[in-house]
Each structure stands twice: as structure tokens, then as C-alpha cells.
Scaffold this motif. Structure first.
Motif: not given
Length: 144
Positions: A23-47
Motif C-alpha cells: 500500500l505504501n508504494r509511490e505510484t505517482g501519476d501512473l497508478g491505474g494507467t494502461s498504455l500502448r507503445l507507439v515508438a521506441y529507440g533513439p530520442a532524435d529518431a524513435p522507431i
């Protein structure tokens, strides 16, 4: 009989203690959030992603999802505080499915298995989560 009762009390107290830790874990503003990946990789040219991938941050500090090839279980946990996301590496488990490293699914899986244990800085704005890994790589997620 007394010994059994004593062990039962000790076990019950242990369960209560573990529940309080969860119960004491810090979840910040992410708790209860489900997301899907759209891009990953280098910050200047995500794939852009070629294989569906997701991540779910539960309000109790558990995390789970899918890399595009392998699932990782909700038995893993995270902490989100002050714009920094960290994962309890010893608690996260991946499925054992084979991922061909030459495939899109295998490339995504390799990326996340390498980067997730180290954690990341993050920003969450208007349903878009961007993980900024320490080596300059990023992962961009959106709400479905």
C-alpha cells in the motif's frame, strides 16, 4: 497445539506487514494507467512499433504488460516519484516464449529487457507517457 497457534499468528502478521508495504508504494501519476507503445529507440529518431506492446501501472504498485513478443507479469513492481520511474528487477518475470532477434517483435523485446530494469525519467501529458532512459533512448506510450 500452542505451537501451531503461535505459527498461525506469526504468519498472519507477516501477511499484514506485506500488505502494508504494498500500500505504501509511490505510484505517482501512473497508478491505474494502461498504455500502448507507439515508438521506441533513439530520442532524435524513435522507431514506430511493428508489434503491439503495452504497459499497465496498477494503483497498488504492480506493473505488467507485453513487449511485443513476451509478456511480463504483474508480480513486478514499480515506483514513480519526482519524474523518475524505477522497477524492482528481482520481482518482474517475463514469459519464456522465443523471440527471433531479427523480427520486429524480437527487437522490441530486446530493447525493453535491456532498458526496463534501469528505470527512466518520465513525462505524462495528455495521455502520452514518454520514458527517457539514461542512455538517450526513449519509449513513447499513449492511452488506448
Amino acid at each position: 497445539m500452542v505451537r501451531w497457534a503461535l505459527w498461525s499468528v506469526v504468519a498472519a502478521l507477516g501477511v499484514v506487514f506485506l500488505a502494508l508495504l504494498m500500500l505504501n508504494r509511490e505510484t505517482g501519476d501512473l497508478g491505474g494507467t494502461s498504455l500502448r507503445l507507439v515508438a521506441y529507440g533513439p530520442a532524435d529518431a524513435p522507431i514506430p512499433v511493428d508489434a503491439p506492446a503495452t504497459i499497465t501501472f496498477e494503483a497498488n504498485g504492480r506493473v505488467g504488460g507485453h513487449t511485443g513478443c513476451k509478456g511480463f507479469s504483474g508480480s513486478g513492481s514499480y515506483r514513480a516519484a519526482n519524474g523518475r520511474l524505477s522497477f524492482a528487477d528481482d520481482e518482474r518475470a517475463f514469459t519464456t516464449q522465443f523471440c527471433d532477434p531479427a523480427s520486429a517483435e524480437g527487437a522490441q523485446d530486446a530493447f525493453f529487457r535491456e532498458h526496463l530494469p534501469g528505470g527512466a525519467d518520465y513525462t505524462l501529458t495528455n495521455g502520452r507517457l514518454i520514458l527517457h532512459f539514461d542512455d538517450g533512448q526513449v519509449a513513447e506510450y499513449v492511452t488506448p
